[in-house]
Scaffold this motif. Structure first.
Motif, PDB file in Angstrom:
ATOM      1  N   ALA A  26       1.987 -13.827   0.722  1.00  0.00           N
ATOM      2  CA  ALA A  26       1.798 -12.730   1.961  1.00  0.00           C
ATOM      3  C   ALA A  26       2.499 -11.658   1.649  1.00  0.00           C
ATOM      4  O   ALA A  26       2.166 -10.443   1.850  1.00  0.00           O
ATOM      5  N   ILE A  27       3.718 -12.103   1.320  1.00  0.00           N
ATOM      6  CA  ILE A  27       4.673 -10.761   1.672  1.00  0.00           C
ATOM      7  C   ILE A  27       4.432  -9.993   0.430  1.00  0.00           C
ATOM      8  O   ILE A  27       4.516  -8.816   0.345  1.00  0.00           O
ATOM      9  N   THR A  28       4.418 -10.789  -0.911  1.00  0.00           N
ATOM     10  CA  THR A  28       4.182 -10.143  -2.216  1.00  0.00           C
ATOM     11  C   THR A  28       3.096  -9.022  -1.992  1.00  0.00           C
ATOM     12  O   THR A  28       2.951  -8.266  -2.480  1.00  0.00           O
ATOM     13  N   ALA A  29       1.907  -9.676  -1.619  1.00  0.00           N
ATOM     14  CA  ALA A  29       0.784  -8.755  -1.350  1.00  0.00           C
ATOM     15  C   ALA A  29       1.040  -7.664  -0.621  1.00  0.00           C
ATOM     16  O   ALA A  29       0.658  -6.498  -1.043  1.00  0.00           O
ATOM     17  N   ALA A  30       1.535  -7.699   0.568  1.00  0.00           N
ATOM     18  CA  ALA A  30       1.887  -6.607   1.415  1.00  0.00           C
ATOM     19  C   ALA A  30       2.844  -5.483   0.741  1.00  0.00           C
ATOM     20  O   ALA A  30       2.525  -4.489   0.829  1.00  0.00           O
ATOM     21  N   VAL A  31       4.126  -6.009   0.180  1.00  0.00           N
ATOM     22  CA  VAL A  31       4.824  -5.471  -0.484  1.00  0.00           C
ATOM     23  C   VAL A  31       4.122  -4.400  -1.753  1.00  0.00           C
ATOM     24  O   VAL A  31       4.391  -3.004  -2.154  1.00  0.00           O
TER      25      VAL A  31
END
Length: 83
Positions: A26-31
Motif C-alpha cells: 500500500a505504501i509502495t503504491a502510494a509513493v
C-alpha cells in the motif's frame, strides 16, 4: 532489494494502513503515484507547461463529470470497429 524504514504517520493514515492486507504494498503504491506525478510535472515543465494546483483542481473537476451517455455509446461503437 528492499530496505526497511521507520516512519511517523498521522492517526488517520495509520488507521487506514492497519486495514490493508499488505502495508508495504500500500505504501509502495502510494509513493509510486507521487513519484509519477513529480515526473509528469517535470516533463511538462521541460516543454514549457507549469502545472499549478489550480490547474490540477480544474482537471479533477472536469474528469469527475460523468461522460454523457451518447458520447460513451459512440466511444464504445468506435472501439468496436477498431478491433
Amino acid at each position: 532489494m528492499t530496505v526497511k524504514r521507520s516512519v511517523s504517520l498521522p492517526d488517520d493514515v495509520a488507521e487506514w494502513l492497519d486495514q490493508q492486507p499488505n502495508v508495504s504494498a500500500a505504501i509502495t503504491a502510494a509513493v509510486r503515484v507521487q513519484m509519477a506525478r513529480r515526473h509528469l510535472d517535470e516533463v511538462l515543465r521541460r516543454v514549457g507547461i507549469q502545472a499549478t494546483e489550480a490547474g490540477r483542481t480544474r482537471w479533477r473537476e472536469r474528469l469527475a463529470t460523468p461522460i454523457p451517455a451518447d458520447a460513451l455509446a459512440e466511444g464504445r461503437r468506435m472501439l468496436g470497429h477498431a478491433e
